[in-house]
Design an enzyme around this catalytic site. Structure first.
Site, PDB file in Angstrom:
ATOM      1  N   HIS A 153       0.278  -1.266  -0.405  1.00  0.00           N
ATOM      2  CA  HIS A 153      -0.131  -0.610  -0.015  1.00  0.00           C
ATOM      3  C   HIS A 153       0.998   1.198  -0.188  1.00  0.00           C
ATOM      4  O   HIS A 153       2.126   1.024   0.018  1.00  0.00           O
ATOM      5  CB  HIS A 153      -1.271  -0.446   0.770  1.00  0.00           C
ATOM      6  N   LYS A 157      -0.961   4.642   4.708  1.00  0.00           N
ATOM      7  CA  LYS A 157      -1.766   4.460   5.450  1.00  0.00           C
ATOM      8  C   LYS A 157      -1.731   3.932   6.425  1.00  0.00           C
ATOM      9  O   LYS A 157      -0.393   3.666   7.323  1.00  0.00           O
ATOM     10  CB  LYS A 157      -1.939   2.741   4.590  1.00  0.00           C
TER      11      LYS A 157
END
Length: 264
Positions: A153, A157
Site C-alpha cells: 500500500h 496507510k
C-alpha cells in the site's frame, strides 16, 4: 433516491465517493462531515463536485439536522467505530470502509444493528476484484495449504497488515488447518523478516510511495507455485463496491462484514 452523507470527504477515498454519489442517478448527496469547514457547502471545498450539500463538523448534529438513509464513513480506524455507533443510534445505516474492528466490536455492532432492525456494512476493501481474489484464494487453499500473503500500500496507510490481508487469512483459515510453514529450525537474522504469523501463514506488509492498494497470495506445492494478485491502480476502482454497499445496506437488517458476503 437513497439519501447519503459522507464522513471524511476530503480524503482520497472520500473525494471519489462524494463524486460518485453526486453523479449517481439513484443516490442523493445530502451532507458531508468534516472536522473543518463547518457551515460551508460541498461545492466550496477544493476538488469536490458542485453540490449544495452542507458541511458539518459533528456527525451527531449532521444526523439530527438532515434526513439521511446511509452514512458512508471513510475516515480513520479511530473514528470509524464511533461513527458507526452514532449512526446506528440515530437509525441511519452505516457503510464503513475503515479497518481496526475487533471480533468483539463486530459482535456488539451487529447486535445493535439487529436491535434497530437496520443494515450495516463494514468493508475492509471495496474493490470487487479484491473480493474475487479472496474468494479464489480460499478455494486454492483447500488444495495448496502452504501460503503467504504480501500486501502493498501507499506509505500514508496507518495500519498493518491491511484489513484485506487479514480478511484473506481468515477466509483461508476456514478451509486450511493451522500449520507451521518453513523450516522448523529457521531463525530471523532481523526481527520480523518472516512477516507476521497468522496460524502458520506469514503476512508481509509493504509501504511505499507510488503504490495504491495491491495484494499477492502466493501458494507453494510440490514442483509448483500459484500466485493470485489484485491491483487497484486508482481509487475509482473502489467506487462500484461503495455504490453496491449503499444499495445493499438498505435491504438488510443485520451487520455484514466484508463485501464477499454480499456478492453471489
Amino acid at each position: 433516491m437513497i439519501k447519503v452523507a459522507v464522513a471524511g470527504p476530503r480524503g482520497k477515498m472520500g473525494r471519489e465517493a462524494v463524486k460518485m454519489i453526486h453523479e449517481a442517478d439513484t443516490l442523493e448527496l445530502v451532507a458531508v462531515v468534516d472536522s473543518k469547514h463547518d457551515g460551508m457547502l460541498v461545492r466550496q471545498l477544493d476538488g469536490l463536485p458542485p453540490s449544495d450539500a452542507p458541511v458539518y463538523n459533528e456527525l451527531e448534529r449532521c444526523l439530527t439536522s438532515q434526513t439521511i438513509d446511509v452514512l458512508v464513513d471513510l475516515t480513520t480506524p479511530a473514528h470509524g467505530k464511533r461513527h458507526m455507533e452514532i449512526a446506528l443510534d440515530h437509525g441511519v445505516r452505516p457503510v464503513v470502509g475503515t479497518t481496526g474492528f475487533t471480533d468483539e466490536d463486530i459482535t456488539n455492532l451487529r447486535k445493535k444493528a439487529e436491535e434497530k432492525g437496520i443494515g450495516a456494512i463494514i468493508a475492509p476493501n471495496f474493490a470487487i476484484g479484491a473480493i474475487l481474489m479472496m474468494k479464489f484464494a480460499q478455494t486454492a487453499a483447500k488444495y495448496l495449504p502452504d501460503v503467504e500473503i504480501i500486501e502493498m500500500h501507499h506509505d500514508r496507510k496507518l495500519d498493518a497488515p491491511s484489513g484485506t490481508a487479514l480478511k484473506t487469512a481468515q477466509l483461508i483459515s476456514e478451509v486450511r488447518k493451522a500449520k507451521q510453514q518453513g523450516h522448523p529450525d529457521e531463525t530471523e537474522e532481523l526481527k520480523g523478516a518472516r512477516g507476521a504469523d497468522f496460524e502458520g501463514m506469514s503476512i508481509h506488509s509493504v509501504r511505499l510511495p507510488g503504490l495504491v492498494a495491491h495484494q499477492e497470495v502466493l501458494f507453494g506445492g510440490v514442483g509448483q507455485t500459484l500466485k493470485i494478485r489484485h491491483d487497484s491502480m486508482n481509487r475509482e476502482s473502489f467506487m462500484p463496491g461503495v455504490k453496491l454497499s449503499i444499495e445493499t445496506v438498505m435491504g438488510i437488517d443485520t451487520l455484514v462484514y466484508g463485501l464477499e458476503n454480499i456478492i453471489e
